[in-house]
Design a protein around this motif. Structure first.
Motif, mmCIF file in Angstrom:
data_model
loop_
_atom_site.group_PDB
_atom_site.id
_atom_site.type_symbol
_atom_site.label_atom_id
_atom_site.label_comp_id
_atom_site.label_asym_id
_atom_site.label_seq_id
_atom_site.Cartn_x
_atom_site.Cartn_y
_atom_site.Cartn_z
ATOM 1 N N ARG A 77 0.827 -1.213 0.000
ATOM 2 C CA ARG A 77 0.000 0.000 0.000
ATOM 3 C C ARG A 77 0.863 1.266 0.000
ATOM 4 N NH1 ARG A 77 -2.890 -2.111 4.357
ATOM 5 N NH2 ARG A 77 -2.223 -0.273 5.518
ATOM 6 N N ILE A 78 1.941 1.261 0.768
ATOM 7 C CA ILE A 78 2.852 2.408 0.816
ATOM 8 C C ILE A 78 3.439 2.648 -0.573
ATOM 9 C CG2 ILE A 78 5.080 3.232 1.705
ATOM 10 C CD1 ILE A 78 4.334 1.736 4.368
ATOM 11 N N ILE A 79 3.918 1.599 -1.206
ATOM 12 C CA ILE A 79 4.506 1.705 -2.543
ATOM 13 C C ILE A 79 3.480 2.227 -3.544
ATOM 14 C CG2 ILE A 79 5.365 0.322 -4.487
ATOM 15 C CD1 ILE A 79 6.756 -1.459 -2.312
ATOM 16 N N THR A 80 2.298 1.643 -3.536
ATOM 17 C CA THR A 80 1.253 2.032 -4.479
ATOM 18 C C THR A 80 0.886 3.506 -4.328
ATOM 19 O OG1 THR A 80 0.379 -0.212 -4.510
ATOM 20 C CG2 THR A 80 -1.120 1.542 -5.229
ATOM 21 N N LYS A 81 0.750 3.957 -3.085
ATOM 22 C CA LYS A 81 0.350 5.350 -2.856
ATOM 23 C C LYS A 81 1.448 6.327 -3.263
ATOM 24 C CE LYS A 81 -2.228 8.205 0.303
ATOM 25 N NZ LYS A 81 -2.932 8.257 1.588
ATOM 26 N N ILE A 82 2.696 5.990 -3.003
ATOM 27 C CA ILE A 82 3.788 6.880 -3.407
ATOM 28 C C ILE A 82 3.832 6.993 -4.926
ATOM 29 C CG2 ILE A 82 6.301 7.160 -3.497
ATOM 30 C CD1 ILE A 82 6.361 5.958 -0.628
ATOM 31 N N PHE A 83 3.751 5.869 -5.635
ATOM 32 C CA PHE A 83 3.758 5.925 -7.096
ATOM 33 C C PHE A 83 2.568 6.718 -7.629
ATOM 34 C CE2 PHE A 83 6.474 1.880 -7.667
ATOM 35 C CZ PHE A 83 7.612 2.628 -7.938
ATOM 36 N N LYS A 84 1.429 6.601 -6.969
ATOM 37 C CA LYS A 84 0.226 7.310 -7.407
ATOM 38 C C LYS A 84 0.349 8.820 -7.193
ATOM 39 C CE LYS A 84 -4.743 7.603 -6.583
ATOM 40 N NZ LYS A 84 -5.834 7.206 -5.707
ATOM 41 N N GLU A 85 0.922 9.227 -6.065
ATOM 42 C CA GLU A 85 0.941 10.640 -5.693
ATOM 43 C C GLU A 85 2.181 11.406 -6.162
ATOM 44 O OE1 GLU A 85 -0.181 11.710 -1.762
ATOM 45 O OE2 GLU A 85 -1.823 10.263 -1.699
ATOM 46 N N ILE A 86 3.267 10.687 -6.471
ATOM 47 C CA ILE A 86 4.511 11.378 -6.805
ATOM 48 C C ILE A 86 5.062 10.801 -8.115
ATOM 49 C CG2 ILE A 86 6.780 12.111 -5.993
ATOM 50 C CD1 ILE A 86 5.791 11.375 -3.124
ATOM 51 N N ALA A 87 4.775 11.481 -9.206
ATOM 52 C CA ALA A 87 5.115 10.981 -10.542
ATOM 53 C C ALA A 87 6.619 10.856 -10.783
ATOM 54 C CB ALA A 87 4.504 11.883 -11.607
ATOM 55 N N SER A 88 7.428 11.624 -10.108
ATOM 56 C CA SER A 88 8.871 11.622 -10.378
ATOM 57 C C SER A 88 9.618 10.466 -9.708
ATOM 58 C CB SER A 88 9.490 12.942 -9.936
ATOM 59 O OG SER A 88 9.366 13.112 -8.535
#
Length: 119
Positions: A77-88
């Protein structure tokens, strides 16, 4: 490219397969490493040109507050949310540790670590 690391993010959470764990909770430590391009921010000295580690910490704390049976699920969930919220962000390594786990032995911590790359 560059790497940003958040070391030893401490939370008190309620993860685990045992009913008792959902009631009494436990201490957890999360270590996070993200890969991103830091060249522009190193020149501009502007927060908008980098990944804000305050946001990274916020994501970790929010996801750790959602009960799960497995640490792998929390890390995903942490990984998924970071990829979703931070494109870079192009790569994430996250390690989630349960401190003093109830496994019938003298064990300081149990840790799972996951690494994912942006598709």
């Amino acid at each position: 490219m560059g790497i940003i690391k958040l070391k030893n993010i401490r939370t008190f959470s309620y993860h685990g397969c045992l009913v008792e764990e959902s009631k009494i909770g436990s201490d957890y430590i999360v270590n996070l490493e993200i890969k991103t391009d830091l060249r522009k921010s190193s020149e501009t000295d502007d927060l908008k040109d980098t990944v804000d580690y305050v946001l990274l910490n916020k994501i970790v704390v929010e996801e750790m507050a959602i009960r799960s049976q497995l640490l792998e699920h929390v890390a995903h969930r942490i990984i998924t949310k970071i990829f979703k919220e931070i494109a870079s962000v192009s790569r994430i390594i996250v390690a989630v540790s349960k401190v003093n786990p109830p496994i019938g032995g003298d064990v300081e911590a149990v840790t799972i670590e996951m690494e994912e790359y942006r598709n």
